[in-house]
Design an enzyme around this catalytic site. Structure first.
Site, mmCIF file in Angstrom:
data_model
loop_
_atom_site.group_PDB
_atom_site.id
_atom_site.type_symbol
_atom_site.label_atom_id
_atom_site.label_comp_id
_atom_site.label_asym_id
_atom_site.label_seq_id
_atom_site.Cartn_x
_atom_site.Cartn_y
_atom_site.Cartn_z
ATOM 1 N N ARG A 68 0.496 -2.202 -0.163
ATOM 2 C CA ARG A 68 1.509 -1.550 -1.004
ATOM 3 C C ARG A 68 2.753 -1.309 -0.161
ATOM 4 N NH1 ARG A 68 -0.484 -3.283 -4.672
ATOM 5 N NH2 ARG A 68 -1.337 -2.332 -6.554
ATOM 6 N N GLU A 100 10.317 -3.181 -5.960
ATOM 7 C CA GLU A 100 10.090 -4.597 -6.242
ATOM 8 C C GLU A 100 10.872 -5.004 -7.477
ATOM 9 O OE1 GLU A 100 5.813 -5.178 -6.237
ATOM 10 O OE2 GLU A 100 5.748 -4.918 -4.077
ATOM 11 N N HIS A 123 5.001 -10.203 -3.911
ATOM 12 C CA HIS A 123 3.797 -9.572 -4.478
ATOM 13 C C HIS A 123 2.929 -10.598 -5.218
ATOM 14 C CE1 HIS A 123 2.034 -5.496 -5.887
ATOM 15 N NE2 HIS A 123 1.079 -6.412 -5.794
HETATM 16 P P1 NAD Z 1 -10.684 -0.483 -1.234
HETATM 17 O O1 NAD Z 1 -10.642 0.793 -1.982
HETATM 18 O O2 NAD Z 1 -11.901 -1.346 -1.343
HETATM 19 O O3 NAD Z 1 -10.457 -0.204 0.320
HETATM 20 C C1 NAD Z 1 -9.462 0.650 0.791
HETATM 21 C C2 NAD Z 1 -9.993 1.302 2.060
HETATM 22 O O4 NAD Z 1 -8.925 2.069 2.637
HETATM 23 C C3 NAD Z 1 -11.169 2.276 1.820
HETATM 24 O O5 NAD Z 1 -12.282 1.877 2.596
HETATM 25 C C4 NAD Z 1 -10.611 3.628 2.267
HETATM 26 O O6 NAD Z 1 -11.596 4.442 2.907
HETATM 27 C C5 NAD Z 1 -9.533 3.188 3.254
HETATM 28 N N1 NAD Z 1 -8.527 4.212 3.523
HETATM 29 C C6 NAD Z 1 -7.987 5.116 2.673
HETATM 30 N N2 NAD Z 1 -7.087 5.886 3.320
HETATM 31 C C7 NAD Z 1 -7.059 5.450 4.616
HETATM 32 C C8 NAD Z 1 -6.332 5.847 5.763
HETATM 33 N N3 NAD Z 1 -5.445 6.856 5.721
HETATM 34 N N4 NAD Z 1 -6.547 5.182 6.916
HETATM 35 C C9 NAD Z 1 -7.447 4.163 6.987
HETATM 36 N N5 NAD Z 1 -8.170 3.759 5.919
HETATM 37 C C10 NAD Z 1 -7.972 4.392 4.753
HETATM 38 O O7 NAD Z 1 -9.372 -1.286 -1.676
HETATM 39 P P2 NAD Z 1 -9.130 -2.869 -1.609
HETATM 40 O O8 NAD Z 1 -9.650 -3.502 -2.855
HETATM 41 O O9 NAD Z 1 -9.601 -3.373 -0.309
HETATM 42 O O10 NAD Z 1 -7.524 -2.925 -1.702
HETATM 43 C C11 NAD Z 1 -6.720 -2.579 -0.582
HETATM 44 C C12 NAD Z 1 -5.244 -2.635 -0.945
HETATM 45 O O11 NAD Z 1 -4.855 -3.921 -1.405
HETATM 46 C C13 NAD Z 1 -4.791 -1.675 -2.055
HETATM 47 O O12 NAD Z 1 -3.635 -0.992 -1.607
HETATM 48 C C14 NAD Z 1 -4.386 -2.579 -3.182
HETATM 49 O O13 NAD Z 1 -3.379 -1.969 -3.961
HETATM 50 C C15 NAD Z 1 -3.882 -3.779 -2.418
HETATM 51 N N6 NAD Z 1 -3.834 -5.004 -3.230
HETATM 52 C C16 NAD Z 1 -2.723 -5.807 -3.154
HETATM 53 C C17 NAD Z 1 -2.654 -6.970 -3.908
HETATM 54 C C18 NAD Z 1 -1.476 -7.912 -3.831
HETATM 55 O O14 NAD Z 1 -1.352 -8.808 -4.682
HETATM 56 N N7 NAD Z 1 -0.606 -7.800 -2.851
HETATM 57 C C19 NAD Z 1 -3.723 -7.313 -4.769
HETATM 58 C C20 NAD Z 1 -4.847 -6.494 -4.797
HETATM 59 C C21 NAD Z 1 -4.899 -5.328 -4.026
#
Ligand code: NAD
Length: 316
Positions: free
Chosen positions: A233, A262, A281
């Protein structure tokens, strides 16, 4: 009787396919929903609402007619939806955390390789005539580099699987995810991860705690010339600090798929920062993930409205 579901106009490029697939069970109507008034007009008589990155704030939720029982967020992050406001009105929010884990991890790995190998500059050299290796400046071999992964949830772990064969060591920081990941050294603090990592990839949600987690002070902790990858993000980065570090050479490169705004403003500092590889994105995107997202989102709304159960996503 079929339910009606309102779809934010930009939400579903494959709306015609969805209409033919779900025509019998849910009727999909589409339109713009920028303002609460537009949202109310679109959702009049609907049982559900389907959105992608459209922001649904408390005033949007307030404007929904009582008929709306569920909001489907066709995507992973919930930072665009006021889930508390929805809950307060008894409206369920369903999101899709699993539709593009591999695509996003692929994109982060592709950006890591492209930025560390300076492929953008190399391509420009050939197009401008030719070049020498030294025109690319410093390149650190991945084989002697440590990769730091912030967040070891779904995408973080998929990224680790991809990047581990390339690097000497993988370190990870995730205070809420104690599960051991094979071949990964866990560290207890973000500064410790930053001090050890020649490349850092962020895989955490945007929350008040993670907003600007990479700011000028965090960048100072990194070894000189480190590479930063953010496909999670935009708000995770202090973009001005990242751009300044790219200009100074403190950061050797950055791969960025997500932005604070964005699209980023014309004069956004990242647009002309050196060694920055940018994408709009699209980390989630492939032909298959696009189809998956649309059909899973609609199918979950349909089954939630029918019997309260869903097969693909998660109720927030
Ligand atoms: P997820 O919930 O499976 O994993 C996120 C992890 O981050 C969790 O294990 C959580 O404990 C950890 N976390 C939370 N706060 C933290 C901190 N302060 N320090 C360290 N770790 C921390 O999520 P995911 O499915 O792996 O998605 C991750 C990211 O990818 C999200 O932000 C999502 O919005 C983004 N995303 C982007 C796109 C894109 O097209 N660019 C697409 C899908 C997801």
């Amino acid at each position: 009787m079929s339910s009606m579901v309102a779809v934010a106009e930009e939400a579903m490029r494959n709306l015609p396919d969805l209409r033919s697939r779900f025509g019998e069970s849910i009727r999909l109507v589409s339109g713009p929903i920028a303002t609460p008034d537009e949202l109310r007009a679109l959702t009049e008589g609907a049982s559900g609402l389907l959105v992608t990155l459209q922001s649904i704030r408390a005033d949007h939720i307030e404007a929904l007619p009582d008929s709306v029982r569920v909001i489907g967020r066709a995507g992973v992050g919930l930072d665009t939806i006021d889930v508390e406001a929805a809950r307060a009105r008894g409206i369920a929010v369903i999101y899709q955390p699993n539709y593009a884990t591999n695509e996003v991890a692929d994109h982060a790995a592709a950006m890591t390789l492209a930025v560390t190998r300076k492929l953008r500059s190399a391509d420009e050299l050939v197009r401008a005539g030719w070049g020498k290796a030294s025109d690319l400046g410093s390149i650190r071999s991945l084989s002697v580099s440590t990769a730091g992964v912030v967040g070891t949830g779904r995408i973080g772990r998929a990224f680790i699987e991809r990047i581990r064969p390339f690097v000497a060591e993988v370190v990870a920081y995730d205070p809420a995810q104690p599960v051991e990941v094979p071949g990964v050294t866990r560290v207890d603090t973000l500064p410790e991860l930053l001090r050890r990592s020649h490349l850092v990839s962020l895989h955490v949600p945007l929350t008040e705690e993670t907003r600007h987690m990479i700011d000028a002070a965090a960048i100072e902790e990194l070894p000189d010339g480190a590479v930063l990858i953010n496909v999670s993000r935009g708000g995770l980065l202090d973009e001005a600090a990242v751009a300044a570090a790219l200009h100074s050479g403190k950061l050797g490169g950055a791969g960025v798929d997500v932005f604070q705004d964005e699209p980023p403003a014309e004069d956004s500092a990242l647009r002309d920062a050196p060694n920055a590889l940018l994408s709009p994105h699209v980390a989630w995107y492939s032909d298959q993930s696009g189809d998956r997202l649309a059909s899973w989102s609609a199918a979950d709304i349909e089954s939630f409205l029918a019997d309260g159960r869903i097969a693909h996503g998660v109720v927030a």
